[in-house]
Design an enzyme around this catalytic site. Structure first.
Site, short mmCIF file in Angstrom:
data_model
loop_
_atom_site.label_atom_id
_atom_site.label_comp_id
_atom_site.label_asym_id
_atom_site.label_seq_id
_atom_site.Cartn_x
_atom_site.Cartn_y
_atom_site.Cartn_z
N GLY A 76 18.91 23.35 4.11
CA GLY A 76 19.10 22.48 2.95
C GLY A 76 19.39 21.11 3.48
N GLU A 77 20.44 20.49 2.98
CA GLU A 77 20.82 19.17 3.48
C GLU A 77 22.26 19.28 4.01
OE1 GLU A 77 18.62 16.74 3.78
OE2 GLU A 77 20.22 15.73 4.87
N SER A 78 22.40 19.12 5.31
CA SER A 78 23.71 19.39 5.92
C SER A 78 24.81 18.48 5.39
CB SER A 78 23.62 19.29 7.44
OG SER A 78 23.12 18.04 7.83
N CYS A 118 18.73 26.00 10.32
CA CYS A 118 18.40 24.59 10.11
C CYS A 118 19.65 23.78 9.75
CB CYS A 118 17.28 24.47 9.09
SG CYS A 118 16.39 22.92 9.24
N ILE A 159 11.28 22.59 9.23
CA ILE A 159 11.21 21.54 8.19
C ILE A 159 12.32 20.53 8.46
CG2 ILE A 159 11.32 21.04 5.72
CD1 ILE A 159 10.61 24.05 5.26
N ARG A 160 11.95 19.31 8.76
CA ARG A 160 12.93 18.27 9.14
C ARG A 160 14.03 18.90 10.03
NH1 ARG A 160 15.73 16.76 5.05
NH2 ARG A 160 14.91 18.31 3.64
N HIS A 179 13.34 28.38 9.83
CA HIS A 179 13.68 29.05 8.56
C HIS A 179 13.00 30.42 8.45
CE1 HIS A 179 15.26 25.50 6.33
NE2 HIS A 179 14.48 24.84 7.14
N GLU A 217 13.76 32.67 6.56
CA GLU A 217 13.80 33.06 5.14
C GLU A 217 12.59 32.52 4.37
OE1 GLU A 217 15.45 30.67 6.51
OE2 GLU A 217 15.89 29.04 5.11
N1 GLN Z 1 17.25 17.58 7.89
C1 GLN Z 1 18.20 18.43 7.22
C2 GLN Z 1 19.63 18.01 7.55
O1 GLN Z 1 19.84 17.15 8.31
C3 GLN Z 1 18.00 19.87 7.59
C4 GLN Z 1 16.67 20.33 7.06
C5 GLN Z 1 16.60 21.76 6.69
O2 GLN Z 1 17.60 22.47 6.57
N2 GLN Z 1 15.39 22.16 6.44
O3 GLN Z 1 20.53 18.59 7.02
#
Ligand code: GLN
Length: 191
Positions: free
Chosen positions: A48-50, A80, A136-137, A172, A174
């Site tokens: 997600g977004e940390s 991630c 992903i990112r 990921h 999942e």
């Molecule tokens: N770029 C996201 C972050 O810094 C992590 C990306 C992800 O969990 N797919 O949190």
């Protein structure tokens, strides 16, 4: 049956629950409040977004309770953003979150040109068949302490590692239909 929680503050929660359900021998549950941590054998911190998940951990009063449970032996797997949340250190001087795993992690390590990619690897310790990986990112581990076992490198960068009952992956599992990493976490990392 092992009880495995998925931290459900933000990110790919239902996808992890689905993978756990498809294992068949696990009781998956969502974790939002402190009480939800009781009786767990393992906890997954999703992608997600940390920064968002880190802030919500504080707001929900979960940061210290999760640290305490880890101290008491709870197994935790960060995928991630989850890897970022577990790290003791983030590169570039960004403030770390749970600070429980002896790794230094670079966020968005692959830059803008390569925000997302997929690859397939052989990792006999986790599965006898090739494992698809989705990035992903994604972050990767820039430095790992002596107690950290490096499970996988892709292009020379550490993307999966383990320190006792803590597991971190840049990718990921999942978001695929491959259960290998979920089975590895439940059967080999959780007590
Ligand atoms: N770029 C996201 C972050 O810094 C992590 C990306 C992800 O969990 N797919 O949190």
């Amino acid at each position: 049956m092992k009880k495995i929680g998925v931290l459900a503050l933000q990110g790919a929660v239902s996808e992890h629950i689905e993978r756990l359900e498809s294992l068949g021998n696990v009781n998956p549950c969502i974790v939002k409040y402190r009480e939800d941590l009781e009786g767990l054998d393992g906890l997954i911190i999703p992608g997600g977004e940390s920064t968002a998940i880190g802030l919500l951990l504080k707001n929900y009063g979960l940061t210290q309770p999760i640290r305490d449970k880890i101290q008491d032996g709870l197994a935790v797997w960060g995928t991630c953003a989850g890897m970022i949340l577990l790290a003791k250190e983030l590169s570039g001087g960004e403030p770390p979150h749970l600070q429980v795993m002896d790794i230094c992690v670079r966020r968005n390590a692959y830059g803008r040109q390569l925000e997302s990619f997929t690859t397939t690897v052989n990792l006999p310790e986790v599965s006898p068949s090739p494992i698809p990986l989705v990035f992903i990112r994604a972050p990767y581990v820039e430095r790992a302490g002596a107690d950290v076992e490096i499970l996988l490198k892709v292009d020379g960068n550490i993307v999966a590692c383990r320190q006792g009952r803590l597991l971190a992956t840049s990718f990921h599992p999942e978001l695929t239909t491959d259960n290998s990493f979920h089975a590895y976490f439940v059967n080999k990392v959780c007590p």
